[in-house]
Motif scaffolding. Structure first.
Motif, mmCIF file in Angstrom:
data_model
loop_
_atom_site.group_PDB
_atom_site.id
_atom_site.type_symbol
_atom_site.label_atom_id
_atom_site.label_comp_id
_atom_site.label_asym_id
_atom_site.label_seq_id
_atom_site.Cartn_x
_atom_site.Cartn_y
_atom_site.Cartn_z
ATOM 1 N N THR A 219 0.835 -1.206 0.000
ATOM 2 C CA THR A 219 0.000 0.000 0.000
ATOM 3 C C THR A 219 0.866 1.251 0.000
ATOM 4 O O THR A 219 0.636 2.196 -0.772
ATOM 5 C CB THR A 219 -0.927 0.010 1.241
ATOM 6 N N TYR A 220 1.890 1.254 0.868
ATOM 7 C CA TYR A 220 2.789 2.411 0.945
ATOM 8 C C TYR A 220 3.508 2.631 -0.382
ATOM 9 O O TYR A 220 3.497 3.742 -0.938
ATOM 10 C CB TYR A 220 3.817 2.217 2.067
ATOM 11 N N TRP A 221 4.126 1.581 -0.912
ATOM 12 C CA TRP A 221 4.948 1.749 -2.109
ATOM 13 C C TRP A 221 4.126 2.009 -3.367
ATOM 14 O O TRP A 221 4.590 2.680 -4.281
ATOM 15 C CB TRP A 221 5.879 0.545 -2.292
ATOM 16 N N GLN A 222 2.908 1.517 -3.390
ATOM 17 C CA GLN A 222 2.041 1.810 -4.533
ATOM 18 C C GLN A 222 1.759 3.307 -4.607
ATOM 19 O O GLN A 222 1.769 3.899 -5.691
ATOM 20 C CB GLN A 222 0.734 1.019 -4.414
ATOM 21 N N ILE A 223 1.527 3.915 -3.448
ATOM 22 C CA ILE A 223 1.253 5.357 -3.416
ATOM 23 C C ILE A 223 2.488 6.156 -3.832
ATOM 24 O O ILE A 223 2.420 7.047 -4.698
ATOM 25 C CB ILE A 223 0.771 5.781 -2.013
#
Length: 305
Positions: A219-223
């Motif tokens: 979730t963090y890296w997708q953003i």
């Protein structure tokens, strides 16, 4: 896998700096300034090719540096200088701070915003890492009035599933970045301009600040990754190359570490019995412990009345 993105010159420069930090180690304050001056001059002489070499390969602490040695401490400062050079290349006014405690190591400003940053590096042989190793909470306390902070890590050492650090990042407006992201940004500054690159960095900070809190790595890296890729279509090609370079860097660092450990094992196997005993005594630091124990004495506090 064939090494195609990271050049032989960048690998040779890495070997030079491993030896150079050993040569310089002695007086930390003086040595840190020498590292900064030498690295700055090298990048001025060789341009982005030199900067990319450092960003691609600096995430692994050399195995030949003893734990907590002067070389290891100087290596930590070297990685701070590397990210300082990257931010400067993007257009920020960047400064490597000289304080040793309770502050970040790099400070960056431009006319629109400011942030502090810290570089992290790990030995490939280190297996157990916890959230405190990434200093996300510490970085928040080291902002000293600045709105943002960034901790820069080797991408392959970051938690890939879940970790408290990703939730802390959103809670505290501390961007977890990687040397690979900085390489992409430095190259983007080459193909566009510095103001656009600094605008992109600001957008990344704002996306971390606004994200829903989650421990989920994807979730963090997708953003963060999507924010960069969607900013300009020209980033995609750079991204693909640096992604490949990050995989190559693991292979190069692995070969470097395994080569040293193999030679070290051979050296130990050739020791005589008396040499081996001296080696064990040295590494166990028994004499230092004996000296410390003998120095303990009554300090008289119980007699104060």
């Amino acid at each position: 896998m064939k090494i195609e993105i990271i050049s032989e010159k960048q690998i040779e420069r890495r070997k030079f700096w491993i030896d150079e930090l050993i040569r310089l180690s002695g007086d930390f304050g003086v040595d840190a300034e020498k590292v900064e001056d030498e690295l700055d001059q090298e990048i001025k002489n060789n341009g982005i090719e030199a900067l990319l070499g450092h960003l691609r390969l600096c995430g692994a602490i050399p195995e030949q540096y003893s734990h907590d040695s002067s070389e290891e401490k100087l290596y930590s400062k070297y990685t701070d200088v590397v990210i300082h050079e990257a931010y400067s290349y993007m257009g920020f006014n960047s400064l490597v701070l000289k304080e040793r405690a309770d502050v970040a190591d790099v400070e960056c400003v431009n006319k629109n915003y400011s942030f502090v940053a810290d570089a992290k590096a790990f030995r490939l042989s280190r297996t157990a890492k916890n959230q405190k190793d990434f200093k996300v909470q510490a970085m928040d306390s080291w902002k000293h009035g600045k709105p943002y902070a960034m901790v820069v890590c080797p991408v392959y050492q970051l938690p890939s599933r879940t970790s408290q650090i990703y939730q802390q990042a959103g809670e505290r407006s501390v961007c977890i970045g990687t040397y690979t992201h900085l390489a992409v940004l430095a190259r983007y500054a080459e193909v566009t301009n510095k103001s656009k690159t600094m605008e992109l960095v600001h957008e990344v900070f704002k996306s971390v600040e606004a994200m829903n809190l989650s421990k989920d790595a994807s979730t963090y890296w997708q953003i963060v990754n999507r924010k960069m890729l969607d900013f300009d279509k020209r980033i995609s090609a750079i991204w693909k190359e640096e992604k490949r370079a990050s995989i190559e860097s693991i292979l190069i660092s692995r070969e470097e570490a395994l080569g040293f450990l193999a030679s070290e094992r051979e050296r130990i196997m050739r020791l005589s019995k008396s040499e081996a005993i001296k080696e064990v005594l040295k590494t166990s630091k028994i004499e230092n412990k004996i000296k410390a124990i003998k120095s303990v004495s009554d300090n008289g506090l119980f007699g104060v009345s």
